[in-house]
Design a protein around this motif. Sequence first.
Motif, PDB file in Angstrom:
ATOM      1  N   ALA A  24      99.223  62.737 -27.395  1.00 49.14           N
ATOM      2  CA  ALA A  24      99.879  61.537 -27.265  1.00 49.14           C
ATOM      3  C   ALA A  24      99.438  60.221 -26.542  1.00 49.14           C
ATOM      4  CB  ALA A  24     101.407  61.769 -26.879  1.00 49.14           C
ATOM      5  N   THR A  25      99.622  59.014 -26.737  1.00 44.68           N
ATOM      6  CA  THR A  25      99.024  58.222 -25.927  1.00 44.68           C
ATOM      7  C   THR A  25     100.015  57.146 -25.697  1.00 44.68           C
ATOM      8  OG1 THR A  25      98.290  56.638 -27.654  1.00 44.68           O
ATOM      9  CG2 THR A  25      96.722  58.203 -26.889  1.00 44.68           C
ATOM     10  N   LEU A  26     100.080  56.483 -24.233  1.00 39.58           N
ATOM     11  CA  LEU A  26     101.090  55.477 -23.798  1.00 39.58           C
ATOM     12  C   LEU A  26     100.281  54.447 -23.152  1.00 39.58           C
ATOM     13  CD1 LEU A  26     103.923  55.951 -23.187  1.00 39.58           C
ATOM     14  CD2 LEU A  26     103.367  56.583 -20.758  1.00 39.58           C
ATOM     15  N   ASP A  27     100.782  53.139 -23.545  1.00 40.52           N
ATOM     16  CA  ASP A  27     100.387  52.079 -23.199  1.00 40.52           C
ATOM     17  C   ASP A  27     101.384  51.250 -22.177  1.00 40.52           C
ATOM     18  OD1 ASP A  27      99.962  49.141 -22.597  1.00 40.52           O
ATOM     19  OD2 ASP A  27      98.028  49.225 -23.707  1.00 40.52           O
ATOM     20  N   ILE A  28     101.336  51.194 -21.084  1.00 41.56           N
ATOM     21  CA  ILE A  28     102.413  50.734 -20.082  1.00 41.56           C
ATOM     22  C   ILE A  28     102.369  49.471 -19.866  1.00 41.56           C
ATOM     23  CG2 ILE A  28     102.687  53.010 -18.907  1.00 41.56           C
ATOM     24  CD1 ILE A  28     101.231  50.739 -16.617  1.00 41.56           C
ATOM     25  N   THR A  29     101.613  48.629 -20.353  1.00 40.08           N
ATOM     26  CA  THR A  29     101.493  47.292 -20.049  1.00 40.08           C
ATOM     27  C   THR A  29     102.784  46.285 -19.935  1.00 40.08           C
ATOM     28  OG1 THR A  29      99.335  47.069 -21.209  1.00 40.08           O
ATOM     29  CG2 THR A  29     100.551  44.929 -20.933  1.00 40.08           C
ATOM     30  N   ASP A  83     104.311  44.463 -12.313  1.00 40.57           N
ATOM     31  CA  ASP A  83     103.966  43.146 -12.074  1.00 40.57           C
ATOM     32  C   ASP A  83     103.548  42.403 -13.172  1.00 40.57           C
ATOM     33  OD1 ASP A  83     101.892  44.718 -13.150  1.00 40.57           O
ATOM     34  OD2 ASP A  83     100.329  44.555 -11.327  1.00 40.57           O
ATOM     35  N   PHE A  84     103.967  42.805 -14.237  1.00 36.79           N
ATOM     36  CA  PHE A  84     103.899  42.245 -15.697  1.00 36.79           C
ATOM     37  C   PHE A  84     103.959  40.443 -15.621  1.00 36.79           C
ATOM     38  CE2 PHE A  84     105.260  40.752 -19.639  1.00 36.79           C
ATOM     39  CZ  PHE A  84     104.042  40.895 -20.545  1.00 36.79           C
ATOM     40  N   THR A  85     105.261  40.159 -14.961  1.00 36.93           N
ATOM     41  CA  THR A  85     105.233  38.713 -14.910  1.00 36.93           C
ATOM     42  C   THR A  85     104.207  37.909 -14.138  1.00 36.93           C
ATOM     43  OG1 THR A  85     107.041  38.971 -13.071  1.00 36.93           O
ATOM     44  CG2 THR A  85     107.881  38.956 -15.509  1.00 36.93           C
ATOM     45  N   ARG A  86     103.705  38.837 -13.077  1.00 36.39           N
ATOM     46  CA  ARG A  86     102.810  37.847 -12.073  1.00 36.39           C
ATOM     47  C   ARG A  86     101.499  38.049 -12.716  1.00 36.39           C
ATOM     48  NH1 ARG A  86     103.567  40.597  -6.347  1.00 36.39           N
ATOM     49  NH2 ARG A  86     104.918  42.196  -7.748  1.00 36.39           N
ATOM     50  N   ALA A  87     101.045  39.204 -13.253  1.00 36.00           N
ATOM     51  CA  ALA A  87      99.739  39.404 -13.755  1.00 36.00           C
ATOM     52  C   ALA A  87      99.679  38.697 -15.112  1.00 36.00           C
ATOM     53  CB  ALA A  87      99.371  40.802 -13.836  1.00 36.00           C
ATOM     54  N   GLY A  88     100.594  38.478 -16.038  1.00 35.18           N
ATOM     55  CA  GLY A  88     100.467  37.797 -17.253  1.00 35.18           C
ATOM     56  C   GLY A  88     100.173  38.944 -18.249  1.00 35.18           C
ATOM     57  N   LEU A  89      99.892  38.434 -19.485  1.00 35.30           N
ATOM     58  CA  LEU A  89      99.511  39.355 -20.421  1.00 35.30           C
ATOM     59  C   LEU A  89      98.289  39.875 -20.447  1.00 35.30           C
ATOM     60  CD1 LEU A  89     100.968  40.545 -23.153  1.00 35.30           C
ATOM     61  CD2 LEU A  89      99.737  38.366 -24.356  1.00 35.30           C
ATOM     62  N   ASN A  90      98.165  41.457 -20.677  1.00 40.63           N
ATOM     63  CA  ASN A  90      96.896  41.838 -20.636  1.00 40.63           C
ATOM     64  C   ASN A  90      96.236  41.533 -21.931  1.00 40.63           C
ATOM     65  OD1 ASN A  90      95.028  43.608 -20.829  1.00 40.63           O
ATOM     66  ND2 ASN A  90      95.748  45.280 -19.605  1.00 40.63           N
ATOM     67  N   PRO A  91      95.141  41.251 -22.127  1.00 41.91           N
ATOM     68  CA  PRO A  91      94.717  40.586 -23.385  1.00 41.91           C
ATOM     69  C   PRO A  91      94.373  41.823 -24.350  1.00 41.91           C
ATOM     70  CG  PRO A  91      92.750  40.523 -21.618  1.00 41.91           C
ATOM     71  CD  PRO A  91      94.285  40.758 -20.914  1.00 41.91           C
ATOM     72  N   LYS A  92      94.375  43.035 -23.807  1.00 38.57           N
ATOM     73  CA  LYS A  92      93.953  44.263 -24.304  1.00 38.57           C
ATOM     74  C   LYS A  92      95.221  45.117 -24.420  1.00 38.57           C
ATOM     75  CE  LYS A  92      90.660  47.575 -25.971  1.00 38.57           C
ATOM     76  NZ  LYS A  92      91.306  48.135 -27.018  1.00 38.57           N
ATOM     77  N   VAL A  93      96.188  45.153 -25.439  1.00 38.95           N
ATOM     78  CA  VAL A  93      97.128  46.159 -25.319  1.00 38.95           C
ATOM     79  C   VAL A  93      96.938  47.160 -26.385  1.00 38.95           C
ATOM     80  CG1 VAL A  93      99.618  46.406 -25.823  1.00 38.95           C
ATOM     81  CG2 VAL A  93      98.548  44.472 -24.708  1.00 38.95           C
ATOM     82  N   ASN A  94      96.982  48.347 -26.108  1.00 42.09           N
ATOM     83  CA  ASN A  94      96.563  49.581 -26.778  1.00 42.09           C
ATOM     84  C   ASN A  94      98.080  50.245 -27.319  1.00 42.09           C
ATOM     85  OD1 ASN A  94      93.686  50.213 -26.220  1.00 42.09           O
ATOM     86  ND2 ASN A  94      94.515  50.276 -24.128  1.00 42.09           N
ATOM     87  N   GLN A  95      97.774  51.064 -28.317  1.00 41.97           N
ATOM     88  CA  GLN A  95      99.081  51.484 -28.825  1.00 41.97           C
ATOM     89  C   GLN A  95      99.575  52.791 -28.257  1.00 41.97           C
ATOM     90  OE1 GLN A  95      98.179  52.716 -33.099  1.00 41.97           O
ATOM     91  NE2 GLN A  95     100.371  52.453 -33.647  1.00 41.97           N
ATOM     92  N   THR A  96     101.129  52.757 -28.299  1.00 45.62           N
ATOM     93  CA  THR A  96     101.569  53.781 -27.439  1.00 45.62           C
ATOM     94  C   THR A  96     102.014  54.797 -28.894  1.00 45.62           C
ATOM     95  OG1 THR A  96     102.764  52.710 -25.864  1.00 45.62           O
ATOM     96  CG2 THR A  96     103.955  54.782 -26.713  1.00 45.62           C
ATOM     97  N   LEU A  97     101.650  55.965 -28.872  1.00 50.20           N
ATOM     98  CA  LEU A  97     101.938  56.971 -29.811  1.00 50.20           C
ATOM     99  C   LEU A  97     102.501  58.267 -29.369  1.00 50.20           C
ATOM    100  CD1 LEU A  97      98.342  56.843 -31.773  1.00 50.20           C
ATOM    101  CD2 LEU A  97     100.453  55.961 -32.470  1.00 50.20           C
TER     102      LEU A  97
END
Length: 165
Positions: A55-60, A65-79
Motif C-alpha cells: 500500500a502507498t501513502l501520499d501525505i502532501t 506546513d502545507f499552507t506555508r510550503a504551498g502545493l507540492n507540484p508532484k502529488v502521488n496516489q494514496t492506495l
Amino acid sequence: MKLDLERSLASMKTQLTAYCAKKSIENPIVVGIHTGGVWVAEQLMSAVMTDEPLATLDITFYRDDFTRAGLNPKVNQTLLPALEDRHVILVDDVLMSGRTIRAAMNEIFDFGRPASITLAILYDLGQHELPIQADIVGERLTLNPDQRVKLSGPEPLMVSVLEAH
C-alpha cells in the motif's frame, strides 16, 4: 560519511521478521510513504508474511506546513485497503522531526482504525520534534547541521549524504 544501504535493509528485515513473530502479527498491511518509504517498503516485503499488496501513502495534504510550503507540484496516489482492525507496518526512509509520520498516521486513521501501527524507518536522525519513535530502525545516524540523507531510486536504490552549501 559512507552509508551501507544493504546492511541497513538487511537489519530492518531481520528486525521486522522477529518483531512480527514476537507480536503475533499475521498478514499485515505494509504501507510505504511516497517516495522513499515506498522504495524501502518494496525491499521489506520479502520479510513480511502477508497476502496484501504494498500500500502507498501520499501525505502532501496532511502536512502541518502545507499552507506555508504551498502545493507540492508532484502529488502521488494514496492506495490503501480497508484498515479497520488490521495491523499496519508504516515505512519511511528517514525519521527526522516526526512530522511526516504524524501526517501519515492522520491519513491512515481517515481510512479506518487499525489494530496497530508499527513504524519501520531506514535512517533515524534523532532530531525528533514530536514524541514519535520507530519500532524498526535500519541505522541511527548523527549528522552535522549542514548534512542530509538522500535516497534515490528505485532502480538502483542508492543512498548518499549530501552537504548543504
